[in-house]
Design a protein around this motif. Structure first.
Motif, PDB file in Angstrom:
ATOM      1  N   SER A  55      -3.183   1.891   2.479  1.00 15.85           N
ATOM      2  CA  SER A  55      -1.909   2.559   2.221  1.00 15.85           C
ATOM      3  C   SER A  55      -1.192   2.910   3.526  1.00 15.85           C
ATOM      4  O   SER A  55       0.029   2.785   3.634  1.00 15.85           O
ATOM      5  N   GLN A 222       2.055   1.844  -3.870  1.00 19.76           N
ATOM      6  CA  GLN A 222       1.213   2.917  -3.337  1.00 19.76           C
ATOM      7  C   GLN A 222       1.166   2.879  -1.815  1.00 19.76           C
ATOM      8  O   GLN A 222       0.141   2.538  -1.225  1.00 19.76           O
ATOM      9  N   TRP A 227      -0.340   7.646  -1.964  1.00 25.89           N
ATOM     10  CA  TRP A 227      -1.799   7.741  -1.937  1.00 25.89           C
ATOM     11  C   TRP A 227      -2.246   9.185  -1.740  1.00 25.89           C
ATOM     12  O   TRP A 227      -3.215   9.632  -2.371  1.00 25.89           O
TER      13      TRP A 227
END
Length: 270
Positions: A55, A222, A227
């Motif tokens: 992420s 994401q 996240w």
């Protein structure tokens, strides 16, 4: 003068409390484990937590792409406004300020509408693959386009402030008289004098991308901010530790930016 200094230090003290007290509370929450005392497990587990590296890398890639696109778009536009179309400046200011007026929910609702409309009406055209490609989860180009729009107000203001401090017309005319083309005049004469403005624009865009949540969440991607929120449901201390760490990294980047900007101004004066 003494009263002025006292008032100034009082304002600095209140500002410091406003920023440092929540930060201190977050640090205490992330390391204070009931029954165990002070434990730094939340910080030692950050890099090994599932999804952290992917992420963060995705957000950094999105930030880099957004910085490149928005600067390629805005630097020539702002220079052109200063040189040949100053009457269009109010129009550009209004257009670049619109992302501050439109709520993120309304903005992402419009994006979702377009993304749904495209496949339904363009399924038999080559543009259908374009709509599929820009929504690739590995690198969602649609997020880059959205972040470019959201970064316009900050980038425009930073570049405009930098251009106000530079005699762009004289620089361009001098470069042109030496035989430089328009792109060479922009790159070799104007951009070196806008180093501080470019750094400010890049940092503001980086901070925007790293902290943006609404658009990415509603579009189903994401990056780093999403996240952190998803992790907070099951690992609250870990999410707070990541937030503290990202805040400290952002402050470090700001200090580096301030140092580079000050060095650039000193070099230009010398």
């Amino acid at each position: 003068m003494a009263r002025l200094n006292l008032w100034r230090w009082g304002v600095y003290g209140l500002a410091g409390l406003y920023f440092l007290v929540p930060l201190a509370a977050s640090i205490v929450f992330s390391v204070d484990v009931p029954g165990q005392g002070i434990v730094f497990d939340a910080y030692t587990q950050i890099f090994s937590t599932d999804g952290f590296v992917s992420s963060l890398l995705l957000s950094l890639e999105l930030a880099l792409a957004t910085i490149v696109v928005v600067l390629l778009l805005m630097v020539p536009a702002t220079v052109a406004l200063r040189l040949g179309a100053p009457r269009l400046r109010p129009v550009v200011e209004v257009v670049c300020s619109l992302p501050l007026v439109v709520p993120p929910i309304a903005f992402v609702a419009g994006i979702i509408t377009v993304l749904k409309w495209g496949p339904e009406h363009l399924s038999r055209t080559p543009l259908f693959q374009t709509f599929v490609a820009i929504q690739n989860p590995d690198f969602p180009v649609v997020l880059v386009l959205a972040y470019v729009v959201m970064a316009l107000p900050f980038v425009y203001r930073a570049l405009d402030a930098g251009l106000r401090a530079v005699d762009v017309r004289t620089l361009v005319e001098a470069a042109r008289s030496c035989g430089a083309s328009w792109p060479q005049a922009l790159v070799q004469a104007v951009l070196p004098n806008l180093r501080g403005a470019l750094l400010n624009s890049s940092f503001l865009t980086l901070a925007l991308v790293l902290g943006e949540f609404t658009v990415a969440q509603l579009l189903g991607f994401q990056p780093f901010a999403v996240w952190i929120v998803n992790v907070s449901g099951s690992q609250a201390q870990l999410s707070v530790a990541v937030s503290v760490l990202s805040l400290l990294v952002t402050w470090a980047l700001l200090l580096v930016l301030a140092g580079l900007g000050g060095r650039a101004r000193t070099t230009s004066r010398g």
